[in-house]
Design a protein around this motif. Structure first.
Motif, PDB file in Angstrom:
ATOM      1  N   ARG A 225      64.865  38.202  39.570  1.00 40.87           N
ATOM      2  CA  ARG A 225      65.214  38.711  40.909  1.00 40.87           C
ATOM      3  C   ARG A 225      66.683  39.487  40.872  1.00 40.87           C
ATOM      4  NH1 ARG A 225      62.615  33.736  44.018  1.00 40.87           N
ATOM      5  NH2 ARG A 225      60.618  34.805  44.620  1.00 40.87           N
ATOM      6  N   GLU A 226      67.697  39.155  40.065  1.00 44.29           N
ATOM      7  CA  GLU A 226      68.811  39.628  39.911  1.00 44.29           C
ATOM      8  C   GLU A 226      68.733  40.958  39.249  1.00 44.29           C
ATOM      9  OE1 GLU A 226      73.316  38.620  38.143  1.00 44.29           O
ATOM     10  OE2 GLU A 226      71.629  37.020  38.101  1.00 44.29           O
ATOM     11  N   LEU A 227      67.886  41.250  38.144  1.00 41.25           N
ATOM     12  CA  LEU A 227      67.866  42.064  37.251  1.00 41.25           C
ATOM     13  C   LEU A 227      66.726  43.420  37.668  1.00 41.25           C
ATOM     14  CD1 LEU A 227      67.880  40.230  33.864  1.00 41.25           C
ATOM     15  CD2 LEU A 227      69.495  41.569  35.009  1.00 41.25           C
ATOM     16  N   VAL A 228      65.791  42.868  38.416  1.00 42.02           N
ATOM     17  CA  VAL A 228      64.956  44.050  38.931  1.00 42.02           C
ATOM     18  C   VAL A 228      65.460  45.219  39.740  1.00 42.02           C
ATOM     19  CG1 VAL A 228      62.698  42.561  38.386  1.00 42.02           C
ATOM     20  CG2 VAL A 228      64.099  42.751  40.762  1.00 42.02           C
ATOM     21  N   PRO A 229      65.038  46.421  39.828  1.00 44.95           N
ATOM     22  CA  PRO A 229      65.725  47.199  40.588  1.00 44.95           C
ATOM     23  C   PRO A 229      65.506  46.834  41.911  1.00 44.95           C
ATOM     24  CG  PRO A 229      64.056  48.264  39.076  1.00 44.95           C
ATOM     25  CD  PRO A 229      63.823  46.836  38.946  1.00 44.95           C
TER      26      PRO A 229
ATOM     27  N   GLU B  75      62.983  45.552  32.814  1.00 45.66           N
ATOM     28  CA  GLU B  75      62.870  46.867  32.039  1.00 45.66           C
ATOM     29  C   GLU B  75      61.597  47.372  32.375  1.00 45.66           C
ATOM     30  OE1 GLU B  75      62.154  46.644  27.907  1.00 45.66           O
ATOM     31  OE2 GLU B  75      63.967  47.797  27.784  1.00 45.66           O
ATOM     32  N   HIS B  76      60.478  46.877  32.633  1.00 53.12           N
ATOM     33  CA  HIS B  76      59.326  47.102  32.651  1.00 53.12           C
ATOM     34  C   HIS B  76      58.976  47.661  33.989  1.00 53.12           C
ATOM     35  CE1 HIS B  76      54.997  47.640  31.199  1.00 53.12           C
ATOM     36  NE2 HIS B  76      54.615  47.248  32.439  1.00 53.12           N
ATOM     37  N   ALA B  77      59.548  46.723  35.136  1.00 55.12           N
ATOM     38  CA  ALA B  77      59.558  47.194  36.421  1.00 55.12           C
ATOM     39  C   ALA B  77      60.319  48.342  36.844  1.00 55.12           C
ATOM     40  CB  ALA B  77      60.065  45.829  37.380  1.00 55.12           C
ATOM     41  N   ALA B  78      61.314  48.466  36.050  1.00 56.73           N
ATOM     42  CA  ALA B  78      62.282  49.760  36.188  1.00 56.73           C
ATOM     43  C   ALA B  78      61.317  50.943  35.837  1.00 56.73           C
ATOM     44  CB  ALA B  78      63.596  49.615  35.897  1.00 56.73           C
TER      45      ALA B  78
ATOM     46  N   ARG C 191      58.657  51.683  38.022  1.00 58.62           N
ATOM     47  CA  ARG C 191      58.816  51.934  39.477  1.00 58.62           C
ATOM     48  C   ARG C 191      58.003  50.873  40.305  1.00 58.62           C
ATOM     49  NH1 ARG C 191      59.709  57.460  38.347  1.00 58.62           N
ATOM     50  NH2 ARG C 191      61.707  58.009  38.424  1.00 58.62           N
ATOM     51  N   LEU C 192      57.970  49.686  39.924  1.00 61.68           N
ATOM     52  CA  LEU C 192      56.890  48.655  40.507  1.00 61.68           C
ATOM     53  C   LEU C 192      57.362  48.289  41.827  1.00 61.68           C
ATOM     54  CD1 LEU C 192      55.790  46.765  37.403  1.00 61.68           C
ATOM     55  CD2 LEU C 192      54.766  48.826  38.530  1.00 61.68           C
ATOM     56  N   PRO C 193      56.934  48.398  42.777  1.00 61.86           N
ATOM     57  CA  PRO C 193      57.422  47.720  43.999  1.00 61.86           C
ATOM     58  C   PRO C 193      57.286  46.503  44.283  1.00 61.86           C
ATOM     59  CG  PRO C 193      55.242  48.718  44.664  1.00 61.86           C
ATOM     60  CD  PRO C 193      55.629  49.022  43.056  1.00 61.86           C
ATOM     61  N   GLU C 194      56.409  45.826  43.603  1.00 60.95           N
ATOM     62  CA  GLU C 194      56.110  44.322  43.448  1.00 60.95           C
ATOM     63  C   GLU C 194      55.742  43.619  42.255  1.00 60.95           C
ATOM     64  OE1 GLU C 194      54.344  41.560  46.996  1.00 60.95           O
ATOM     65  OE2 GLU C 194      53.162  43.439  46.482  1.00 60.95           O
ATOM     66  N   ILE C 195      56.200  42.588  41.745  1.00 58.93           N
ATOM     67  CA  ILE C 195      55.816  42.013  40.458  1.00 58.93           C
ATOM     68  C   ILE C 195      55.427  40.383  40.678  1.00 58.93           C
ATOM     69  CG2 ILE C 195      56.798  43.539  38.940  1.00 58.93           C
ATOM     70  CD1 ILE C 195      58.986  41.252  38.448  1.00 58.93           C
ATOM     71  N   SER C 196      54.597  39.776  39.890  1.00 55.98           N
ATOM     72  CA  SER C 196      54.545  38.672  40.011  1.00 55.98           C
ATOM     73  C   SER C 196      54.827  37.868  38.972  1.00 55.98           C
ATOM     74  CB  SER C 196      52.836  38.259  40.322  1.00 55.98           C
ATOM     75  OG  SER C 196      52.696  36.883  40.160  1.00 55.98           O
TER      76      SER C 196
ATOM     77  N   GLY D 117      64.557  47.144  45.808  1.00 59.20           N
ATOM     78  CA  GLY D 117      63.229  47.465  46.232  1.00 59.20           C
ATOM     79  C   GLY D 117      62.102  46.916  45.570  1.00 59.20           C
ATOM     80  N   CYS D 118      62.138  46.256  44.562  1.00 59.33           N
ATOM     81  CA  CYS D 118      61.058  45.508  43.788  1.00 59.33           C
ATOM     82  C   CYS D 118      60.937  44.176  44.296  1.00 59.33           C
ATOM     83  CB  CYS D 118      61.339  45.631  42.143  1.00 59.33           C
ATOM     84  SG  CYS D 118      60.040  44.630  41.258  1.00 59.33           S
ATOM     85  N   THR D 119      59.873  43.473  44.826  1.00 60.87           N
ATOM     86  CA  THR D 119      59.747  42.303  45.305  1.00 60.87           C
ATOM     87  C   THR D 119      59.263  41.366  43.989  1.00 60.87           C
ATOM     88  OG1 THR D 119      59.330  42.998  47.572  1.00 60.87           O
ATOM     89  CG2 THR D 119      58.802  40.928  46.974  1.00 60.87           C
ATOM     90  N   VAL D 120      59.998  40.435  43.822  1.00 61.80           N
ATOM     91  CA  VAL D 120      59.634  39.476  42.848  1.00 61.80           C
ATOM     92  C   VAL D 120      58.864  38.277  43.535  1.00 61.80           C
ATOM     93  CG1 VAL D 120      59.975  37.993  41.147  1.00 61.80           C
ATOM     94  CG2 VAL D 120      61.295  40.099  41.273  1.00 61.80           C
ATOM     95  N   ARG D 121      57.471  37.992  43.438  1.00 59.45           N
ATOM     96  CA  ARG D 121      56.633  36.947  43.736  1.00 59.45           C
ATOM     97  C   ARG D 121      56.899  35.848  42.627  1.00 59.45           C
ATOM     98  NH1 ARG D 121      54.504  37.316  48.455  1.00 59.45           N
ATOM     99  NH2 ARG D 121      54.156  39.317  49.738  1.00 59.45           N
ATOM    100  N   ALA D 122      57.088  34.575  42.941  1.00 60.34           N
ATOM    101  CA  ALA D 122      57.157  33.864  41.957  1.00 60.34           C
ATOM    102  C   ALA D 122      56.147  32.542  42.443  1.00 60.34           C
ATOM    103  CB  ALA D 122      58.574  33.237  41.728  1.00 60.34           C
ATOM    104  N   GLY D 123      55.830  32.041  41.294  1.00 55.52           N
ATOM    105  CA  GLY D 123      54.873  30.602  41.287  1.00 55.52           C
ATOM    106  C   GLY D 123      55.035  29.939  40.042  1.00 55.52           C
ATOM    107  N   VAL D 124      54.643  28.663  40.230  1.00 56.99           N
ATOM    108  CA  VAL D 124      54.424  27.792  38.908  1.00 56.99           C
ATOM    109  C   VAL D 124      53.142  27.034  39.331  1.00 56.99           C
ATOM    110  CG1 VAL D 124      55.657  25.857  40.505  1.00 56.99           C
ATOM    111  CG2 VAL D 124      55.326  25.856  37.801  1.00 56.99           C
ATOM    112  N   GLN D 125      52.411  27.078  38.068  1.00 58.56           N
ATOM    113  CA  GLN D 125      51.234  26.203  37.991  1.00 58.56           C
ATOM    114  C   GLN D 125      51.322  24.926  37.477  1.00 58.56           C
ATOM    115  OE1 GLN D 125      48.499  27.453  39.785  1.00 58.56           O
ATOM    116  NE2 GLN D 125      47.335  25.578  38.881  1.00 58.56           N
ATOM    117  N   THR D 126      51.105  23.724  38.175  1.00 52.99           N
ATOM    118  CA  THR D 126      51.319  22.504  37.598  1.00 52.99           C
ATOM    119  C   THR D 126      50.105  21.716  37.665  1.00 52.99           C
ATOM    120  OG1 THR D 126      52.962  20.648  37.896  1.00 52.99           O
ATOM    121  CG2 THR D 126      52.431  21.983  39.798  1.00 52.99           C
ATOM    122  N   ASN D 127      50.283  20.531  36.797  1.00 55.83           N
ATOM    123  CA  ASN D 127      49.298  19.324  37.074  1.00 55.83           C
ATOM    124  C   ASN D 127      49.638  18.467  38.161  1.00 55.83           C
ATOM    125  OD1 ASN D 127      51.084  17.437  35.971  1.00 55.83           O
ATOM    126  ND2 ASN D 127      50.364  18.028  33.768  1.00 55.83           N
ATOM    127  N   GLY D 128      50.772  18.845  38.771  1.00 59.78           N
ATOM    128  CA  GLY D 128      51.250  17.858  39.844  1.00 59.78           C
ATOM    129  C   GLY D 128      52.094  16.683  39.664  1.00 59.78           C
TER     130      GLY D 128
END
Lengths: 405, 69
Positions: free
Chosen positions: A118-122, A83-86, A89-94, A124-135
């Motif tokens: 990724r399914e819900l964003v408009p 909703e926020h990305a739409a 009109r954010l071209p890219e989110i993390s 043209g909006c690229t979703v960059r995803a990451g996870v921060q872990t202790n490994g």
């Protein structure tokens, strides 16, 4: 989570609202839409590092959080992010999956959530995803699943040797290092394409050359050095009250020289690169330096919308906004004084910082480090002298390289 | 520089003013680390594909990726 804190503090006095909750004209700040969403997908950790700012700091709110984000919370979080990305009109989110230890939620949950965003964003909006872990929970199979899901992996550790990670233990006191070392090897090898890099908290009691060299031995594509969270009221460990020494600045300057004089860039070091960018007047992005508006927001395990975690080292409830994704769009958080203050640039700085030649470069340092009980966040950083030491050092080294003898 | 509410260390030499150095002027340098950093900074300010800068620090990477796309 691998941040260190000195000692917990309690609540601010009842009825007291420290700056910027009072005394700051949040409405005068032009809001910058969020583009980075830190999702607390699991609120607990399989490690019990005593210095962790999440579990041993001022804010004990984690105890009131559900252990894991329920499916309906994740669905609503994905929906609110989209909703926020739409709306903007954010071209890219993390999207950064965080915790606690996010891998405790299971890779299927992580992958499913990212896929849903990724399914819900408009289009043209690229979703960059990451996870921060202790490994410690990373295996080859889990890394394959994360890679298939398009999720980068960031690793938290305190150095590249067992001795640096001696305080990273599980709840039974067993060392986490064997699992961390295995994860680092997998990431540097067959899963390098999803290796985001390493986060390492500075400990001035360690030998900087030994720490940095050992990190290079893990072959990370990037490293970021973080200052342990602390405030004027609960100072970081080893920081003299009178500013006569700069242990953190000295430590980082030593590492900078190793990085700078290596003959080639062995790894990216975010803190150093952003400092150079700021000194040269180029755009930079880090919480640690500069005046760039902070455009990240946290969605807690129960759906609460919160400010960035480092604030929890200030006082109980410091990160709270009173908003949640069940009842409020993320836009509502942009009007919160705490959020607005971190998007206000120079307007949020103390008079001391405004008068400093390094104001545009240092930017007052990490916002959380400016806190003083009874006053709030309109102060220089508790690390002021260390930041000045480091920035002067970097400026001199860059100047010398830019103007050959 | 910092008030009595700061750490207050003194004795540092004058800060070099690097703002007078243009990124394009620094192109012909013989410093491999600075050269690599400058190449990335030029990408940030050039008219090429936008590079999104992410402010959140408690997530590695140190490059400009906010994760995998």
């Amino acid at each position: 989570m691998n941040q260190r804190i000195s000692a917990p503090v309690g609540r601010e006095p009842d009825g007291f609202a420290p700056w910027p909750l009072t005394g700051f004209a949040a409405g005068a700040v032009r809001p910058v839409p969020f583009d980075q969403f830190v999702v607390k997908i699991h609120s607990r950790c399989n490690l019990a590092c005593r210095y962790c700012y999440m579990y041993f700091a001022a804010d004990g709110g984690w105890r009131r959080q559900p252990v894991t984000a329920a499916p309906r919370v994740l669905e609503r979080a994905a929906s609110r992010i989209a909703e926020h990305a739409a709306a903007h009109r954010l071209p890219e989110i993390s999207v950064v999956l965080h915790g606690g230890e996010p891998l405790l939620a299971g890779t299927a949950t992580l992958a499913g959530f990212v896929a849903r965003v990724r399914e819900l964003v408009p289009e043209g909006c690229t979703v960059r995803a990451g996870v921060q872990t202790n490994g410690t929970l990373l295996t080859g199979e889990r890394l394959r699943e994360l890679a298939r899901a398009g999720i980068a992996v960031g690793l938290s550790l305190d150095g590249g040797l067992a001795e640096h990670n001696a305080r990273r233990t599980d709840h039974a006191g067993r060392p986490a290092w064997p699992g961390i070392r295995r994860a680092a090897a997998l990431l540097a090898g067959p899963y390098r394409h999803v290796y985001g890099g390493v986060l390492c908290v500075v400990d001035p009691a360690t030998d900087p050359e030994r720490v940095y060299t050992s990190l290079l031995g893990l072959d990370p594509p990037a490293v970021n050095f973080l200052l342990p969270h602390g405030t004027w009221t609960t100072p970081p460990p080893g920081l003299p009250a009178d500013g006569t020494a700069t242990p953190y600045g000295d430590w980082l300057a030593a590492v900078f020289d190793l990085w700078w004089d290596a003959g080639r860039r062995r790894t990216r070091v975010r803190l150093f690169q952003e400092a150079i960018a700021l000194l040269l007047g180029a755009p930079a992005a880090t919480e640690a330096l500069g005046l760039r508006p902070v455009s990240a927001v946290v969605i807690e395990t129960d759906g609460a919308i919160e400010q960035l975690d480092a604030l929890k080292t200030a006082y109980e409830g410091a990160a709270a906004t009173g908003l949640d994704i069940h009842h409020h769009p993320l836009d509502a958080a942009l009007a919160h004084p705490g959020i607005a203050a971190r998007q206000a640039g120079r307007a949020a700085l103390s008079a001391t910082c405004l008068a400093c030649p390094l104001a545009e470069v240092c930017g007052g340092g990490n916002y959380a480090h400016r806190y003083r009980a009874g006053e709030g966040f309109r102060n220089p950083s508790v690390y002021c002298a260390d930041l000045r030491r480091l920035l002067h050092h970097i400026a001199r080294r860059v100047a010398a390289a830019a103007v050959p003898a | 520089m910092c008030s009595d509410k700061s750490a207050g260390a003194t004795g540092l030499p004058e800060l070099p003013d690097l703002l007078t150095l243009g990124l394009s002027d620094l192109r012909a340098l013989d410093h491999p680390v600075l050269s690599e950093v400058l190449a990335e900074l030029r990408a940030r300010v050039s008219g090429g594909p936008a590079v999104t800068l992410w402010t959140f620090d408690e997530f590695a990477p140190g490059d400009e990726s906010g994760g995998v796309a």
